[in-house]
Design a protein around this motif. Structure first.
Motif, PDB file in Angstrom:
ATOM      1  N   ARG A  92     -22.141 -15.763  17.986  1.00  0.00           N
ATOM      2  CA  ARG A  92     -21.529 -16.551  19.061  1.00  0.00           C
ATOM      3  C   ARG A  92     -22.069 -16.144  20.430  1.00  0.00           C
ATOM      4  NH1 ARG A  92     -15.434 -16.289  18.788  1.00  0.00           N
ATOM      5  NH2 ARG A  92     -15.630 -17.759  20.495  1.00  0.00           N
ATOM      6  N   ILE A  93     -22.330 -14.854  20.616  1.00  0.00           N
ATOM      7  CA  ILE A  93     -22.914 -14.408  21.885  1.00  0.00           C
ATOM      8  C   ILE A  93     -24.320 -14.983  22.024  1.00  0.00           C
ATOM      9  CG2 ILE A  93     -23.748 -12.408  23.182  1.00  0.00           C
ATOM     10  CD1 ILE A  93     -21.384 -10.821  21.973  1.00  0.00           C
ATOM     11  N   ASP A  94     -25.120 -14.891  20.954  1.00  0.00           N
ATOM     12  CA  ASP A  94     -26.476 -15.465  20.983  1.00  0.00           C
ATOM     13  C   ASP A  94     -26.438 -16.957  21.279  1.00  0.00           C
ATOM     14  OD1 ASP A  94     -27.703 -13.055  20.426  1.00  0.00           O
ATOM     15  OD2 ASP A  94     -27.844 -13.436  18.264  1.00  0.00           O
ATOM     16  N   ALA A  95     -25.538 -17.671  20.601  1.00  0.00           N
ATOM     17  CA  ALA A  95     -25.452 -19.124  20.784  1.00  0.00           C
ATOM     18  C   ALA A  95     -25.015 -19.463  22.204  1.00  0.00           C
ATOM     19  CB  ALA A  95     -24.482 -19.723  19.768  1.00  0.00           C
ATOM     20  N   GLY A  96     -24.077 -18.709  22.746  1.00  0.00           N
ATOM     21  CA  GLY A  96     -23.619 -18.953  24.115  1.00  0.00           C
ATOM     22  C   GLY A  96     -24.725 -18.747  25.127  1.00  0.00           C
ATOM     23  N   LEU A  97     -25.532 -17.731  24.912  1.00  0.00           N
ATOM     24  CA  LEU A  97     -26.656 -17.470  25.811  1.00  0.00           C
ATOM     25  C   LEU A  97     -27.713 -18.556  25.678  1.00  0.00           C
ATOM     26  CD1 LEU A  97     -27.779 -15.469  27.862  1.00  0.00           C
ATOM     27  CD2 LEU A  97     -28.759 -14.189  25.969  1.00  0.00           C
ATOM     28  N   ARG A 136     -27.358 -21.687  24.659  1.00  0.00           N
ATOM     29  CA  ARG A 136     -26.897 -22.986  25.170  1.00  0.00           C
ATOM     30  C   ARG A 136     -26.612 -22.975  26.667  1.00  0.00           C
ATOM     31  NH1 ARG A 136     -23.433 -23.557  20.311  1.00  0.00           N
ATOM     32  NH2 ARG A 136     -21.845 -22.600  21.591  1.00  0.00           N
ATOM     33  N   GLY A 137     -26.588 -21.789  27.253  1.00  0.00           N
ATOM     34  CA  GLY A 137     -26.308 -21.716  28.684  1.00  0.00           C
ATOM     35  C   GLY A 137     -24.828 -21.577  28.985  1.00  0.00           C
ATOM     36  N   ASP A 138     -23.989 -21.392  27.965  1.00  0.00           N
ATOM     37  CA  ASP A 138     -22.559 -21.182  28.205  1.00  0.00           C
ATOM     38  C   ASP A 138     -22.304 -19.795  28.775  1.00  0.00           C
ATOM     39  OD1 ASP A 138     -22.087 -23.668  27.107  1.00  0.00           O
ATOM     40  OD2 ASP A 138     -21.558 -22.881  25.125  1.00  0.00           O
ATOM     41  N   LEU A 139     -23.204 -18.853  28.490  1.00  0.00           N
ATOM     42  CA  LEU A 139     -23.105 -17.489  29.002  1.00  0.00           C
ATOM     43  C   LEU A 139     -24.298 -17.204  29.894  1.00  0.00           C
ATOM     44  CD1 LEU A 139     -22.221 -15.490  25.756  1.00  0.00           C
ATOM     45  CD2 LEU A 139     -20.676 -16.063  27.619  1.00  0.00           C
ATOM     46  N   THR A 140     -24.050 -16.507  30.983  1.00  0.00           N
ATOM     47  CA  THR A 140     -25.155 -16.051  31.803  1.00  0.00           C
ATOM     48  C   THR A 140     -25.707 -14.783  31.154  1.00  0.00           C
ATOM     49  OG1 THR A 140     -23.762 -14.633  33.177  1.00  0.00           O
ATOM     50  CG2 THR A 140     -24.026 -16.940  33.889  1.00  0.00           C
ATOM     51  N   ASP A 156     -24.845  -9.585  28.413  1.00  0.00           N
ATOM     52  CA  ASP A 156     -25.079  -8.139  28.382  1.00  0.00           C
ATOM     53  C   ASP A 156     -23.766  -7.370  28.367  1.00  0.00           C
ATOM     54  OD1 ASP A 156     -27.816  -8.469  28.354  1.00  0.00           O
ATOM     55  OD2 ASP A 156     -28.055  -8.120  30.509  1.00  0.00           O
ATOM     56  N   ARG A 157     -22.827  -7.807  29.189  1.00  0.00           N
ATOM     57  CA  ARG A 157     -21.527  -7.145  29.240  1.00  0.00           C
ATOM     58  C   ARG A 157     -20.794  -7.257  27.896  1.00  0.00           C
ATOM     59  NH1 ARG A 157     -18.578  -9.760  33.628  1.00  0.00           N
ATOM     60  NH2 ARG A 157     -20.641  -9.870  34.474  1.00  0.00           N
ATOM     61  N   LEU A 158     -20.818  -8.457  27.314  1.00  0.00           N
ATOM     62  CA  LEU A 158     -20.166  -8.664  26.021  1.00  0.00           C
ATOM     63  C   LEU A 158     -20.854  -7.850  24.929  1.00  0.00           C
ATOM     64  CD1 LEU A 158     -19.598 -12.500  26.291  1.00  0.00           C
ATOM     65  CD2 LEU A 158     -17.806 -10.764  26.207  1.00  0.00           C
TER      66      LEU A 158
END
Length: 124
Positions: free
Chosen positions: A52-57, A59-63, A68-70
């Motif tokens: 989910r962290i990889d996917a968020g990054l 797709r642009g949902d995560l900066t 990195d923080r997560l």
């Protein structure tokens, strides 16, 4: 009319007689490898969070900063799990890991939906 009411009551009673024992069954939290997240064990849960962290990054949902923080928090929990597993996980340690993963997943959900990119809070 009374026959219809009696037939309806009989049908309800029959369904209740079958459903009541099934509803009384425990959920089975004590089954080996089961935690309270849809039967996922800890390793499966870690894999899901990592994806989910990889996917968020991606797709642009995560900066990158949020990801990195997560990830740092994720690896801290993973290291704690390794320390706990030295002598086997006891119920308190499993609950502690579950609580920590719950908080991490809540933070992940929040960060993915906070629209940082839309409002240009971060420049790249």
């Amino acid at each position: 009319m009374q026959k219809k009411i009696l037939a309806s009551l009989a049908a309800v009673a029959a369904v209740s007689a079958v459903a009541a024992p099934a509803a009384a069954q425990p959920w089975g939290y004590d089954r080996p490898g089961y935690d309270r997240h849809d039967g996922w064990n800890i390793n499966q849960r870690q894999e899901r969070i990592d994806r989910r962290i990889d996917a968020g990054l991606r797709r642009g949902d995560l900066t990158p900063r949020e990801a990195d923080r997560l990830r740092r928090e994720f690896w801290q929990i993973a290291r704690l799990e390794q320390r706990y597993r030295v002598n086997g996980l006891n119920p308190w340690e499993r609950q502690d890991l579950d609580r920590r993963f719950d908080r991490l997943e809540a933070r992940l959900r929040f960060e993915r939906h906070d629209d940082d990119r839309r409002y240009s809070y971060y420049r790249y």
